[in-house]
Scaffold this active site. Structure first.
Site, PDB file in Angstrom:
ATOM      1  N   LYS A 116      31.143 -41.132 -20.819  1.00 40.29           N
ATOM      2  CA  LYS A 116      31.441 -41.376 -19.508  1.00 40.29           C
ATOM      3  C   LYS A 116      32.450 -42.581 -18.936  1.00 40.29           C
ATOM      4  O   LYS A 116      33.314 -42.448 -17.985  1.00 40.29           O
ATOM      5  CB  LYS A 116      30.446 -41.133 -18.689  1.00 40.29           C
ATOM      6  CG  LYS A 116      29.790 -39.627 -18.781  1.00 40.29           C
ATOM      7  CD  LYS A 116      30.457 -38.489 -18.469  1.00 40.29           C
ATOM      8  CE  LYS A 116      30.158 -37.055 -18.803  1.00 40.29           C
ATOM      9  NZ  LYS A 116      28.670 -36.753 -18.292  1.00 40.29           N
ATOM     10  N   GLY A 164      25.107 -31.454 -18.200  1.00 37.95           N
ATOM     11  CA  GLY A 164      24.317 -30.531 -17.691  1.00 37.95           C
ATOM     12  C   GLY A 164      23.255 -31.004 -16.842  1.00 37.95           C
ATOM     13  O   GLY A 164      22.292 -30.434 -16.562  1.00 37.95           O
ATOM     14  N   GLU A 200      26.982 -44.887  -9.990  1.00 38.36           N
ATOM     15  CA  GLU A 200      28.016 -44.549  -9.035  1.00 38.36           C
ATOM     16  C   GLU A 200      27.504 -44.330  -7.914  1.00 38.36           C
ATOM     17  O   GLU A 200      26.345 -44.107  -7.701  1.00 38.36           O
ATOM     18  CB  GLU A 200      28.711 -43.225  -9.442  1.00 38.36           C
ATOM     19  CG  GLU A 200      29.551 -43.249 -10.716  1.00 38.36           C
ATOM     20  CD  GLU A 200      30.305 -41.840 -11.242  1.00 38.36           C
ATOM     21  OE1 GLU A 200      31.039 -41.788 -11.992  1.00 38.36           O
ATOM     22  OE2 GLU A 200      29.620 -40.982 -10.746  1.00 38.36           O
ATOM     23  N   LYS A 201      28.471 -44.441  -6.838  1.00 34.45           N
ATOM     24  CA  LYS A 201      28.197 -44.321  -5.289  1.00 34.45           C
ATOM     25  C   LYS A 201      27.594 -42.715  -5.223  1.00 34.45           C
ATOM     26  O   LYS A 201      28.372 -41.883  -5.971  1.00 34.45           O
ATOM     27  CB  LYS A 201      29.380 -44.630  -4.482  1.00 34.45           C
ATOM     28  CG  LYS A 201      29.276 -44.174  -3.047  1.00 34.45           C
ATOM     29  CD  LYS A 201      28.525 -45.230  -2.301  1.00 34.45           C
ATOM     30  CE  LYS A 201      28.386 -45.050  -0.844  1.00 34.45           C
ATOM     31  NZ  LYS A 201      27.329 -45.686  -0.091  1.00 34.45           N
ATOM     32  N   TYR A 202      26.782 -42.404  -4.545  1.00 34.65           N
ATOM     33  CA  TYR A 202      26.549 -40.982  -4.428  1.00 34.65           C
ATOM     34  C   TYR A 202      27.088 -40.449  -3.193  1.00 34.65           C
ATOM     35  O   TYR A 202      26.889 -40.924  -1.975  1.00 34.65           O
ATOM     36  CB  TYR A 202      24.778 -40.791  -4.256  1.00 34.65           C
ATOM     37  CG  TYR A 202      24.494 -39.576  -3.994  1.00 34.65           C
ATOM     38  CD1 TYR A 202      24.626 -38.561  -4.916  1.00 34.65           C
ATOM     39  CD2 TYR A 202      23.999 -38.963  -2.916  1.00 34.65           C
ATOM     40  CE1 TYR A 202      24.092 -37.196  -5.072  1.00 34.65           C
ATOM     41  CE2 TYR A 202      23.658 -37.838  -2.828  1.00 34.65           C
ATOM     42  CZ  TYR A 202      23.567 -36.731  -3.775  1.00 34.65           C
ATOM     43  OH  TYR A 202      22.895 -35.526  -3.751  1.00 34.65           O
ATOM     44  N   GLU A 287      34.423 -36.756 -14.475  1.00 36.56           N
ATOM     45  CA  GLU A 287      34.649 -36.409 -15.938  1.00 36.56           C
ATOM     46  C   GLU A 287      35.867 -35.546 -16.272  1.00 36.56           C
ATOM     47  O   GLU A 287      36.289 -34.915 -15.514  1.00 36.56           O
ATOM     48  CB  GLU A 287      33.154 -35.775 -16.652  1.00 36.56           C
ATOM     49  CG  GLU A 287      32.974 -34.400 -16.005  1.00 36.56           C
ATOM     50  CD  GLU A 287      31.799 -33.850 -16.741  1.00 36.56           C
ATOM     51  OE1 GLU A 287      31.205 -34.546 -17.661  1.00 36.56           O
ATOM     52  OE2 GLU A 287      31.150 -32.697 -16.346  1.00 36.56           O
ATOM     53  N   ASN A 289      36.650 -32.535 -19.289  1.00 40.66           N
ATOM     54  CA  ASN A 289      36.034 -31.525 -20.138  1.00 40.66           C
ATOM     55  C   ASN A 289      37.306 -31.232 -21.212  1.00 40.66           C
ATOM     56  O   ASN A 289      38.190 -30.556 -20.740  1.00 40.66           O
ATOM     57  CB  ASN A 289      35.485 -30.274 -19.654  1.00 40.66           C
ATOM     58  CG  ASN A 289      34.334 -30.468 -19.078  1.00 40.66           C
ATOM     59  OD1 ASN A 289      33.346 -31.079 -19.465  1.00 40.66           O
ATOM     60  ND2 ASN A 289      34.068 -30.146 -17.688  1.00 40.66           N
ATOM     61  N   ARG A 291      38.215 -29.076 -23.305  1.00 36.26           N
ATOM     62  CA  ARG A 291      37.713 -27.640 -23.820  1.00 36.26           C
ATOM     63  C   ARG A 291      38.415 -26.778 -22.871  1.00 36.26           C
ATOM     64  O   ARG A 291      38.457 -27.115 -21.625  1.00 36.26           O
ATOM     65  CB  ARG A 291      36.481 -27.473 -24.316  1.00 36.26           C
ATOM     66  CG  ARG A 291      35.300 -27.674 -23.180  1.00 36.26           C
ATOM     67  CD  ARG A 291      34.071 -27.579 -23.561  1.00 36.26           C
ATOM     68  NE  ARG A 291      32.960 -27.784 -22.439  1.00 36.26           N
ATOM     69  CZ  ARG A 291      32.815 -27.252 -21.463  1.00 36.26           C
ATOM     70  NH1 ARG A 291      33.478 -26.233 -20.939  1.00 36.26           N
ATOM     71  NH2 ARG A 291      31.910 -27.659 -20.510  1.00 36.26           N
ATOM     72  N   VAL A 294      34.030 -22.305 -19.016  1.00 36.16           N
ATOM     73  CA  VAL A 294      33.656 -20.871 -18.998  1.00 36.16           C
ATOM     74  C   VAL A 294      34.499 -20.246 -17.577  1.00 36.16           C
ATOM     75  O   VAL A 294      34.681 -19.178 -17.739  1.00 36.16           O
ATOM     76  CB  VAL A 294      32.114 -20.931 -18.474  1.00 36.16           C
ATOM     77  CG1 VAL A 294      31.689 -19.660 -18.006  1.00 36.16           C
ATOM     78  CG2 VAL A 294      31.230 -21.679 -19.415  1.00 36.16           C
TER      79      VAL A 294
END
Length: 448
Positions: A116, A164, A200-202, A287, A289, A291, A294
């Site tokens: 990350k 996840g 990280e800032k939320y 992030e 991915n 790939r 889904v």
């Protein structure tokens, strides 16, 4: 040109790849555990090989077993689907070392984007907007306090190797930081064997927006719009739609170009998804991915493209079959993920499927490996079907989804179908005015 592709996966995604292979005149090889000997992907592939007992570690995640299956069948390429080995850089390297083609990005791209912190640094250098946070891993609570004071509370502590929702803890105030930090590190160590975390800032009311990108590995790349994946339970997506209800055409063109330019800049090959939190008109990278996702069918529905076919094309050295100017959003699509789970606690519900009837009609697609008499094994993910609908606009797509759900029959097991019947009656779903926290709050008052 590939003559035979082995699919290192199971369930509906294995079927999805098998169908693309058949349309392209390429033979397919299914692999399966002993628990999946009667699975639909095994029945529909041209060949099949048993690669081990039910535990994934001894079958679908076992490198030697999958490579041996390629050697036995003469397959010259491997498609990983999603999950399992799809983002395992070590596996990709082994595949290439054995003279086989991996239908996906390079091991290096998977490795960088799987970390990350490295992913964030790479994207920031490529001009992609990122969430304010630490520049790298945070070694201790004292350093975490300094970073948190700089970016402001609330903050979220995240595992660098996470996914996840594991290794993620919220610290609303300074008093909560030490507990969040230590808990996230413990979870990360247990789940990933790596306890490094970052801050990280939320954001308080963001939407989860992801941009579909596709590259040819030669410096050319396109974007295929965005998907809104904000309806989530415990960081797991439940429903996705394209285009995003809160995103304008101008926003789409801007962030899409930023993402396409970024992946072109690293010579990325194949399908990828760049994920953002979106709030108050701003996008913040979280992030990538590396790939197929889904939820890729909603993008296929509104752009009229076959992403799996494109993956295979570029992996065998062919150019993409489209350019950016040819890609146009046509209508609106929604996907719901149907799991074999018992409400209200979402407990797994494997077992024998009685009657199964898939919906049909204009604008309806059902991606599933279910059939009447099939026994769902208890060893794998509980996702058993994806229902995808497309309409000329969002109201028509919602109406079509409601109709399709009323036609769908899955007997013998518990599923999450009642959840979607209830959600479609909610004003926030009808108007598209939800964020990533909405579903959790709704569930607390309606199901849980």
């Amino acid at each position: 040109m590939f003559q035979k592709i082995l699919i290192a996966n199971r369930g509906e995604i294995a079927l999805r790849v098998i169908r693309a292979c058949r349309e392209m005149g390429i033979r397919s090889v299914a692999v399966h555990s002993t628990a999946d000997s009667d699975a639909m992907h095994v029945r529909l592939a041209d060949e099949s090989v048993c690669i081990g007992p039910p535990p994934s570690s001894q079958s679908y995640l076992a490198f030697p077993n999958i490579i041996s299956a390629c050697e036995i069948t003469g397959a010259d390429a491997i498609h990983p689907g999603y999950g399992f080995l799809s983002e395992n850089a070590s596996f990709v390297q082994i595949v290439e070392d054995h003279g086989l083609a991996f239908i996906g990005p390079t091991a290096e791209h998977i490795r960088v984007m799987g970390d990350k912190i490295a992913a964030k640094e790479t994207m920031k250098a490529l001009g992609v907007p990122c969430v304010p946070g630490s520049d790298g891993g945070v070694p201790d609570v004292e350093t975490a306090r300094i970073v948190a004071d700089q970016i402001g509370y609330p903050v979220i502590v995240k595992a660098t190797a996470g996914g996840g929702g594991r290794g993620m803890k919220l610290a609303p105030t300074a008093d909560d930081l030490e507990h969040a930090f230590q808990t996230a590190r413990s979870e990360a160590k247990a789940a990933f064997g790596n306890d490094e975390v970052y801050l990280e800032k939320y954001l308080t009311r963001p939407r989860h927006i992801e941009v579909q990108v596709f590259g040819d590995g030669k410096g050319r790349a396109v974007h295929l719009g965005e998907r809104d994946c904000s309806l989530q339970r415990r960081h797991q997506k439940v429903m996705e739609e394209a285009p995003g209800p809160a995103i304008t055409a101008e926003m789409r063109a801007h962030i899409g170009k930023v993402c396409a330019d970024a992946v072109a800049g690293i010579n990325y090959i194949g399908a990828g998804t760049i994920e953002f939190l979106y709030e108050d008109g701003e996008f913040f990278f979280i992030e990538m991915n590396t790939r197929l996702q889904v939820e890729h069918p909603v993008t296929e529905a509104v752009f009229g493209v076959d992403l799996v076919r494109e993956q295979i094309r570029v992996a065998q050295g062919e150019p993409m079959s489209f350019v950016q100017d040819e890609l146009e959003v046509l209508g609106h699509a929604i996907e719901v993920r149907i799991n074999a789970e018992k409400l209200p606690n979402f407990t797994p519900s494997p077992g024998n499927v009685g009657m199964y009837h898939a919906p049909g009609g204009l604008g309806v697609r059902m991606d599933s490996a279910l059939y009447s008499g099939y026994t769902i094994p208890p060893y794998y993910d509980s996702l058993v079907a994806k229902l995808i609908v497309r309409g000329r606009d969002r109201p028509e797509a919602l109406s079509r989804l409601q109709r399709a759900l009323s036609e769908l029959v899955i007997e013998g097991i518990d599923t999450t179908l009642p959840l979607f019947d209830a959600l479609l009656r909610e004003p926030a779903i009808q108007t598209g005015s939800y964020d990533i926290h909405w579903l959790e709050k709704w569930l607390a008052g309606n199901l849980e």
